[in-house]
Structure formats: C-alpha cells, structure tokens
Design an enzyme around this catalytic site. Structure first.
Site, PDB file in Angstrom:
ATOM      1  N   GLU A   1       0.852  -1.198   0.000  1.00 40.56           N
ATOM      2  CA  GLU A   1       0.000   0.000   0.000  1.00 40.56           C
ATOM      3  C   GLU A   1       0.879   1.236   0.000  1.00 40.56           C
ATOM      4  OE1 GLU A   1      -2.054  -0.304   3.707  1.00 40.56           O
ATOM      5  OE2 GLU A   1      -2.945  -2.233   3.173  1.00 40.56           O
TER       6      GLU A   1
ATOM      7  N   LYS B   1       2.280   4.576   1.388  1.00 40.71           N
ATOM      8  CA  LYS B   1       2.379   5.085   2.756  1.00 40.71           C
ATOM      9  C   LYS B   1       2.088   6.578   2.697  1.00 40.71           C
ATOM     10  CE  LYS B   1       5.579   5.108   6.718  1.00 40.71           C
ATOM     11  NZ  LYS B   1       5.209   6.416   7.170  1.00 40.71           N
TER      12      LYS B   1
ATOM     13  N   ASP C   1       1.443  10.330   3.872  1.00 39.50           N
ATOM     14  CA  ASP C   1       2.113  11.131   4.887  1.00 39.50           C
ATOM     15  C   ASP C   1       1.119  12.078   5.541  1.00 39.50           C
ATOM     16  OD1 ASP C   1       4.094  12.022   6.455  1.00 39.50           O
ATOM     17  OD2 ASP C   1       5.090  13.232   4.929  1.00 39.50           O
TER      18      ASP C   1
ATOM     19  N   ARG D   1      -3.091   9.163  17.336  1.00 42.56           N
ATOM     20  CA  ARG D   1      -2.274   8.066  17.821  1.00 42.56           C
ATOM     21  C   ARG D   1      -1.791   8.335  19.253  1.00 42.56           C
ATOM     22  NH1 ARG D   1       3.291   6.867  17.152  1.00 42.56           N
ATOM     23  NH2 ARG D   1       3.613   4.687  17.698  1.00 42.56           N
TER      24      ARG D   1
ATOM     25  N   GLU E   1      -5.424   7.143   7.875  1.00 47.04           N
ATOM     26  CA  GLU E   1      -4.550   8.314   7.812  1.00 47.04           C
ATOM     27  C   GLU E   1      -5.368   9.520   7.378  1.00 47.04           C
ATOM     28  OE1 GLU E   1      -1.571   7.453   8.713  1.00 47.04           O
ATOM     29  OE2 GLU E   1      -0.178   9.043   8.111  1.00 47.04           O
TER      30      GLU E   1
ATOM     31  N   TYR F   1      -6.614   1.833   6.394  1.00 40.87           N
ATOM     32  CA  TYR F   1      -5.689   0.790   5.956  1.00 40.87           C
ATOM     33  C   TYR F   1      -5.438  -0.356   6.938  1.00 40.87           C
ATOM     34  CZ  TYR F   1      -2.653   4.143   8.389  1.00 40.87           C
ATOM     35  OH  TYR F   1      -2.127   5.008   9.291  1.00 40.87           O
TER      36      TYR F   1
ATOM     37  N   LYS G   1       2.933  -5.447   3.836  1.00 40.86           N
ATOM     38  CA  LYS G   1       2.265  -6.087   4.972  1.00 40.86           C
ATOM     39  C   LYS G   1       1.987  -7.550   4.671  1.00 40.86           C
ATOM     40  CE  LYS G   1      -0.265  -1.914   6.111  1.00 40.86           C
ATOM     41  NZ  LYS G   1      -1.592  -1.272   6.177  1.00 40.86           N
TER      42      LYS G   1
ATOM     43  N   LYS H   1      10.594   3.092   2.581  1.00 39.57           N
ATOM     44  CA  LYS H   1      10.351   4.520   2.425  1.00 39.57           C
ATOM     45  C   LYS H   1      11.017   5.136   1.192  1.00 39.57           C
ATOM     46  CE  LYS H   1      10.501   6.799   6.333  1.00 39.57           C
ATOM     47  NZ  LYS H   1       9.806   7.752   7.216  1.00 39.57           N
TER      48      LYS H   1
ATOM     49  N   CYS I   1      10.719  49.052  -6.011  1.00 45.64           N
ATOM     50  CA  CYS I   1      10.557  47.799  -6.754  1.00 45.64           C
ATOM     51  C   CYS I   1      11.891  47.416  -7.386  1.00 45.64           C
ATOM     52  CB  CYS I   1       9.487  47.975  -7.826  1.00 45.64           C
ATOM     53  SG  CYS I   1       9.395  46.562  -8.953  1.00 45.64           S
TER      54      CYS I   1
ATOM     55  N   CYS J   1      11.517  47.810 -11.397  1.00 51.49           N
ATOM     56  CA  CYS J   1      11.286  49.051 -12.145  1.00 51.49           C
ATOM     57  C   CYS J   1      11.635  50.296 -11.338  1.00 51.49           C
ATOM     58  CB  CYS J   1       9.847  49.123 -12.636  1.00 51.49           C
ATOM     59  SG  CYS J   1       8.648  49.342 -11.315  1.00 51.49           S
TER      60      CYS J   1
ATOM     61  N   CYS K   1       4.382  46.769  -5.773  1.00 48.94           N
ATOM     62  CA  CYS K   1       4.828  47.788  -6.711  1.00 48.94           C
ATOM     63  C   CYS K   1       3.587  48.338  -7.415  1.00 48.94           C
ATOM     64  CB  CYS K   1       5.777  47.144  -7.731  1.00 48.94           C
ATOM     65  SG  CYS K   1       6.016  48.167  -9.200  1.00 48.94           S
TER      66      CYS K   1
ATOM     67  N   CYS L   1       5.682  48.070 -15.111  1.00 47.61           N
ATOM     68  CA  CYS L   1       6.698  47.268 -14.419  1.00 47.61           C
ATOM     69  C   CYS L   1       6.939  45.978 -15.216  1.00 47.61           C
ATOM     70  CB  CYS L   1       6.236  46.929 -13.006  1.00 47.61           C
ATOM     71  SG  CYS L   1       7.377  45.838 -12.145  1.00 47.61           S
TER      72      CYS L   1
HETATM   73  S1  IVH Z   1       0.089   0.354   8.809  1.00 48.47           S
HETATM   74  C1  IVH Z   1       0.772  -1.533  12.886  1.00 48.47           C
HETATM   75  N1  IVH Z   1      -0.403   1.359   6.471  1.00 48.47           N
HETATM   76  O1  IVH Z   1       2.873   5.354   8.660  1.00 48.47           O
HETATM   77  C2  IVH Z   1       0.828  -1.014  11.490  1.00 48.47           C
HETATM   78  N2  IVH Z   1       0.577   2.782   8.111  1.00 48.47           N
HETATM   79  O2  IVH Z   1       5.519   5.205   9.971  1.00 48.47           O
HETATM   80  C3  IVH Z   1       0.218   0.287  11.421  1.00 48.47           C
HETATM   81  N3  IVH Z   1       0.917   5.072   7.355  1.00 48.47           N
HETATM   82  O3  IVH Z   1       1.872   5.654  11.984  1.00 48.47           O
HETATM   83  C4  IVH Z   1       0.573   1.104  10.291  1.00 48.47           C
HETATM   84  N4  IVH Z   1       0.096   4.808   5.346  1.00 48.47           N
HETATM   85  O4  IVH Z   1       0.464   6.805  10.229  1.00 48.47           O
HETATM   86  C5  IVH Z   1       0.094   1.591   7.689  1.00 48.47           C
HETATM   87  N5  IVH Z   1      -0.949   2.125   4.358  1.00 48.47           N
HETATM   88  C6  IVH Z   1      -0.454   2.353   5.582  1.00 48.47           C
HETATM   89  C7  IVH Z   1       0.018   3.620   5.970  1.00 48.47           C
HETATM   90  C8  IVH Z   1       0.547   3.794   7.238  1.00 48.47           C
HETATM   91  C9  IVH Z   1       0.623   5.666   6.196  1.00 48.47           C
HETATM   92  C10 IVH Z   1       1.557   5.774   8.494  1.00 48.47           C
HETATM   93  C11 IVH Z   1       0.885   5.547   9.807  1.00 48.47           C
HETATM   94  C12 IVH Z   1       1.962   5.071  10.731  1.00 48.47           C
HETATM   95  C13 IVH Z   1       3.192   5.499  10.027  1.00 48.47           C
HETATM   96  C14 IVH Z   1       4.365   4.637  10.433  1.00 48.47           C
END
Ligand code: IVH
Length: 677
Positions: free
Chosen positions: A117, A119, A121, A140, A178, A230, A294, A318, A413, A416, A429, A435
């Site tokens: 999946e 990840k 942010d 969290r 997320e 997720y 996973k 990452k 400015c 000009c 300006c 300008c």
């Molecule tokens: S699984 C126990 N799946 O990444 C496993 N986390 O660095 C729980 N995150 O705190 C996390 N996308 O906020 C999982 N597809 C995804 C995710 C994900 C983003 C974030 C999550 C976690 C952080 C860990």
C-alpha cells in the site's frame, strides 16, 4: 401545518440523509460524483433547515453533523481499543529483502504473500464504529491513548458517519487510517493563512495534524481533509483470514481505501511496486513517503507478533525524505503579476528527493520576520510534490559565522524602481502597467494551462519579449512575427513556428479561460466561470456596473469594486480591443438560457413535497430563472413550503411575492418551454 405535511417531514429528513450519504460516498470514496456541487449543497441546506425546524429529527449520523460541533476547552484523551504501533522502516532495498527473509523464516514458508500500500504522509487516527455508527476518532497519541478528535473528523466527507450495510455491519469496529491534506488543499490553506497575515504550515502533514487537533471543529470544515483506511485494529462480530479481505470489507462498508493497494506474490513484486509508486510521486495529488509491505495472512501476523515499537509482519519501504538542511546565500525579492513583492531564499543548491533546489519561497515580510531568517543562515528546506519548496525553519549551527542584519523589504521595486507601497503583510509595486516583472508574470499567466494554454511561452521567453520591447501589453503577443521570435535566445525556425502556431490556436478559446488569463484582480478560475455563467458574453461583462457584479454568486463588495475598476481602465479596454482585433475570439459560454422566467430570482424556504429542491432548481434554471439562497430585495419569488422559517418572515417584511408549492407548480406549468425548441 396539516398533519399530512407534518408526517412528511420525518420521511423527507430520512430521504435527504440517505441521498446525501449516497452522494458523499460517490464523490469522496468512489471519486464518481453524479450531481453538481450546487445540487448537493441544496440537499444539505434543505436538511439543515428541516432539522432546525424539527430538532427531534436530528440523528447521530446526520450529515449535518459534519459542520463540526462547538469548540472544546481542551482535547480529552482516551485509550485505544488496540495499541497503535509504529512501523519498522528503511530506504534500502536490502532492508526490505531482509524483512521478507525474516517473515519467511518465522513462518517456515518459502513464499509469503503481501499486501502493498502507499504510505500516506499524514496523521494516523483510530476510528471506532459501534453498531455501524461513528462514535469516536482519536489521534495516535503515545500509541496507547490518543486525543479525541471525533468532531473534527466528522467534518471529513470521505469518512462515513454510518457504515454502509452492503455487508453485515459488526457490533464494534476499530479502524486505523490516515488523515491527510492534499497538495492543492494545502496550498489553498497556506495562501489563505498568508493572506490573513498568519503563519503558513511547513508541510501538508503539519497542516493536517494542526487542523484535526483544533479545539474548534468548525475550522476543519472546508479545509479539505481526507481520510484513507488501511488497518483493522479490532472487530467484534466479523472475522477475517487475510488483510486483502479486510480491505474489501472496508470498501463494502463505505470506508475509503487507497485504490492502489495490491496483493503481491513475494518481495520482488513488492520492490517493483515501490519503484512504480515512486515514479509517480511528483504527479500525485498528495504526499507519499513510501510504501508499506504487509503480510497478507492474519494468522501469520498473529504468529509473528510485535516488538514494543512495531509489528514484525509489516515494513515501511520509504522514499527519500524531502527535507534537507542548507544555507541561505541571500534573501531576494521577486515581483509577481499583481505587483506583490515576495521574498525568497536563494539557497546553496541541495538535492531534495531527486530535485536540485536552489530557491525557496518565504511568502511575505512578516513571514521572514517570524522565522527570523537572514542572509547566510542555515535552514531546513522542504518540498512536497510539485509545490514550491519552502523554508521550514532556521537551524542553529555551532560553527555559524556572526549573523547578518535582519531582512528588510527594499524601498523601491527591484524591477522598475518605483517606490513600493504596503498593504497589510504585503508590499507591492504600484506600477501596474509598465513594471516589466508584472508584465512578464501576466504573460506567463495568460499562457498557463488553465488560461490560453500556449505551449512554448514560458518564463524565459516572456522575460526576453518584455526586455526587448517586443511585448508591451498582452495584445502584443498576437502581433508577433517569426522574425521577432528568431531574434530571441533559444529560438530557431521550428520553435518559432511552433510558438506562432500555439498562439494561433489560442486565438480560439472560451471566455472563461480568456477572463482567467487576463489577471483581473481576485479572479481565479472559479470566479471566471461564475462571471461567464452570469453575464454570458464579454460585452455584457464589460457593460456591467459594480452592482451587477455584486449579484454574481460569490462576488463580494471588495471584489466587485476591484473587478469593476480593472475592467473600466482605459488600458484594459485598449488591450482587450487589440486582442479582439488581432483575432482572439473568446466564445461566450452558454449565457443562462433565455426563457420565460429570465431575469427572475427565486428562493426556496421550507420543504417541497412533490420534488426535491435540486429538481426544482434545475427546472427553474431551464426556464431561465436564477435560484438564490438568501432573501433580499432582488428576489422576485419566494417559494414557501411547510415549516418555512426566518426567510419567510424576512420575505414578508420586504413585501416580496410569496407562493406555496401548488402555485409554484402552476408557474412552472404555465411557463412555455421555449428552451427545448
Ligand atoms: S500500517 C501496525 N499502512 O505510517 C501497522 N501505516 O511510519 C500500522 N501510514 O503511523 C501502520 N500509510 O500513520 C500503515 N498504508 C499504511 C500507511 C501507514 C501511512 C503511516 C501511519 C503510521 C506510520 C508509520
């Protein structure tokens, strides 16, 4: 109120809730809306009004709860239903392969199936549903207890307030997801913060976290947060064997799952997946910081267990970070198309996530003062997607030289030499016409994708055209010849012809793009579209008085004044005249179809029995009428249904024409259908 009508209210409320929930799902979870935003808003407004009149009809899953509850004094904390662990992570492929080897060894299996999946942010949240009803959302926190942010989460339209029953709904369900802010929403938010003289967020993640943790949940509304689910944290009343099945169940319950999640047969496919997602990174509408690998088998997960910090069955592979520390060589100032002076940092070039960065925005002078950055300082710079990199903060270094003097905006400015003026946190300006920086900016804007979309006319060309005096206003672009272009650096016969062809294609455009491209103060794409929808043609817009502009939806007094002033300026008129003379033909989009009810404004209050408001609005618009949302002197007809409230009182006070549903239907019937001829 007749008893028949009274009985209609609960039914209508239930119907509206169902419709709104369905449209939320189609729009935010399936990305496939079937009605316009306006029609949707009409449904919500109707429900809000209905619930105001009949508070007993409010339910715990009503979409009107998405407005966000009253402000809190502090965020409460509560224990999670299961610990929220972190992830083991690395940037290196060898670490991902080591993870896979450990999994296979632990399970005594030569092959392991994974789900991979993106990840995202953002901010990790636990979301709890009881009997299908959203009852709690919390951050969290320390992993065991988190801050309760249910009210702000309710404002997120991709988060269902009630699970869909496409599969049996469990008695209790805790989901991990997320909360994120997309890049467009992030830029919009920061622009608004900067405009208000407040500090912008350093990145979308902070913006999402800052928004969700607000004590006043109403702040979250409208900022455009999204959620992706997720992980299953806990469930009572359902059981699963595989994570892939969990994600399917999430989807059936109406939870939003990232469509890019995939089941893969082994680590090779997972590694390839990471490369594929990485390659898309800059084009995505939101920030990703990697992919998560996973174990698919939930029994396997059980067997492997977790450390105190992370599960042994998952791994975050990452992407390189997009934050780096570098030095400010100099704080310089640029001048934009509207004349605003923007300070920016010229940086010691640094590679940030695969791009060499040598400049970063600093927004405005107050922002520079707040961050207290000066020439020679060391700073942390971040970039997200294609968003312009920004200076996140100053970092102290032991070996740093004595600091330079604080930054100050130049008195004139830099482009000009005109003395600058100040307006709130902005410096600008005032030399709008001559300008060169402003003209260059306007040329680039006219050529941009959502305006006339003129390929080959970028910053460098615009600068040369202005510097050589070939273009003194936007209309001059359409008088350029091959010779002119050949004189510019970087042009040869082919590129010159290509640009002339692109200019030629741009002559045929629609009015909306044309207006957006003119750099009218305050007119973005949305307002350009509204102006076209209202006036229909360029002539009508140019003839509009300030009051006429005020009656355009979304245009307030300050904006109407600015637009009016711009359109009345002789220079503007001359440029538009020349553009038309040189063959630019903005097609006026369908002016509101002239019909038997043209020029008349209707407003609804209370409910209708025979049709939805959206349908009534569509009928009226077909007949040429406008539908407003508030009562004022400009309103011609107020359609009042059962339970009409304050709007009706106001309409009575103003002596407006008020009709009931039966009369309204007669009006519709009697208006000859001239538009379908
Ligand atoms: S699984 C126990 N799946 O990444 C496993 N986390 O660095 C729980 N995150 O705190 C996390 N996308 O906020 C999982 N597809 C995804 C995710 C994900 C983003 C974030 C999550 C976690 C952080 C860990």
């Amino acid at each position: 109120m007749s008893s028949r009508k009274a009985a209609a209210a609960p039914r209508r409320a239930a119907e509206l809730r169902r419709l709104i929930r369905e449209h939320d799902h189609l729009y935010h979870v399936c990305d496939a809306p079937v009605i316009s935003d306006e029609a949707y808003d009409t449904l919500v407004r109707e429900l809000v009004e209905l619930e105001e009149r009949h508070p007993e009809l409010r339910t715990a899953d009503s979409p009107t709860l998405r407005v966000g509850g009253p402000p809190l004094d502090a965020l409460a904390t509560e224990p999670h239903l299961a610990p929220m662990l972190s992830l083991d992570s690395s940037l290196k492929e060898e670490d991902a392969r080591r993870f896979d080897a450990r999994v296979r060894q632990a399970l005594g299996d030569p092959e392991a199936r994974y789900v991979v999946e993106p990840k995202l942010d953002g901010l990790s949240v636990e979301i709890v549903y009881e009997e299908g009803l959203l009852t709690r959302a919390s951050t969290r926190g320390d992993g065991l207890r988190g801050e309760v942010v249910t009210e702000s989460c309710r404002t997120i339209r991709s988060l269902p307030l009630r699970l869909r029953d496409a599969r049996p709904v469990p008695a209790r369900l805790a989901v991990r997801g997320e909360v994120i802010l997309g890049l467009a929403a992030f830029e919009r938010l920061n622009a608004a913060l900067v405009e208000a003289g407040e500090e912008p967020f350093a990145n979308p993640r902070n913006a999402a976290a800052g928004t969700i943790r607000q004590l006043d949940p109403r702040i979250a509304r409208g900022r455009g947060l999204e959620v992706f689910c997720y992980e299953l944290m806990a469930v009572e009343g359902a059981s699963f064997q595989r994570h892939a099945d969990v994600l399917d169940a999430f989807r059936e319950w109406g939870l939003r799952v990232d469509a890019r999640a995939r089941a893969v047969a082994g680590i090779d496919e997972a590694v390839a997946y990471r490369e594929r997602i990485f390659a898309q990174r800059d084009e995505l509408p939101h920030e990703l910081d990697g992919v998560v690998i996973k174990l698919d088998s939930l029994a396997g997960r059980e067997e492997m267990g977790a450390t105190s910090h992370h599960p042994r069955w998952a791994f975050a592979y990452k992407f390189e970070s997009r934050k780096e520390v570098t030095q400010i060589l100099e704080i310089a100032v640029s001048v934009g198309r509207t004349g605003v002076l923007t300070p920016f940092a010229l940086l010691r070039p640094v590679d940030i996530g695969g791009a060499t960065i040598s400049k970063a925005s600093l927004h405005n002078r107050e922002e520079v003062a707040r961050k207290d950055v000066r020439d020679g300082d060391w700073v942390r710079v971040e970039r997200a997607g294609d968003v312009i990199p920004y200076v996140a903060e100053r970092v102290e270094r032991e070996d740093a030289a004595p600091r330079a003097a604080p930054f100050a905006m130049p008195p004139a400015c830099p482009m000009c030499g005109t003395p600058v003026q100040e307006k709130g946190p902005f410096t600008f300006c005032p030399n709008r016409l001559a300008c060169p920086a402003q003209l260059e900016g306007r040329i680039e804007h006219l050529a941009s994708r959502h305006a006339l979309d003129i390929a080959g006319l970028g910053e460098r060309t615009a600068r040369q055209l202005v510097a050589r005096g070939l273009v003194r206003n936007l209309a001059d672009l359409f008088a350029l010849g091959e010779e002119d272009l050949l004189a510019l650096e970087g042009f040869a016969t082919l590129s010159a012809r290509n640009l002339l062809e692109a200019l030629d294609r741009a002559r045929t455009t629609d009015l909306e793009r044309f207006l957006y491209g003119l750099s009218i103060p305050d007119v973005g794409r949305r307002t350009a579209a509204d102006l076209v929808g209202h006036f229909g043609s360029l002539d009508a817009l140019l003839a509009a008085a300030r009051e006429d502009l005020l009656s355009v939806d979304g245009v307030g007094p300050a904006m109407a004044a600015a637009i009016h002033e711009f359109l009345q300026e002789p220079e503007t008129r001359e440029v538009i005249r020349l553009m038309l003379e040189r063959g630019v033909q903005p097609r006026g989009a369908d002016p509101r179809p002239a019909g038997p009810l043209s020029g008349r404004t209707f407003v609804f209050t209370g409910s209708l029995d025979s049709m939805s408001r959206a349908a009534a609005q569509a009928k009226l618009e077909e007949l040429g009428a406008e539908v407003g949302s508030s009562i004022g002197r400009k309103v011609d007809v107020v359609v009042a249904g059962p339970g009409a409230g304050s709007k009706l009182a106001k309409a009575e006070k103003l002596g407006l024409r008020i009709v009931d549903e039966a009369e309204f239907l007669r009006m519709l019937d009697e208006a000859p259908a001239t538009t379908s001829a």
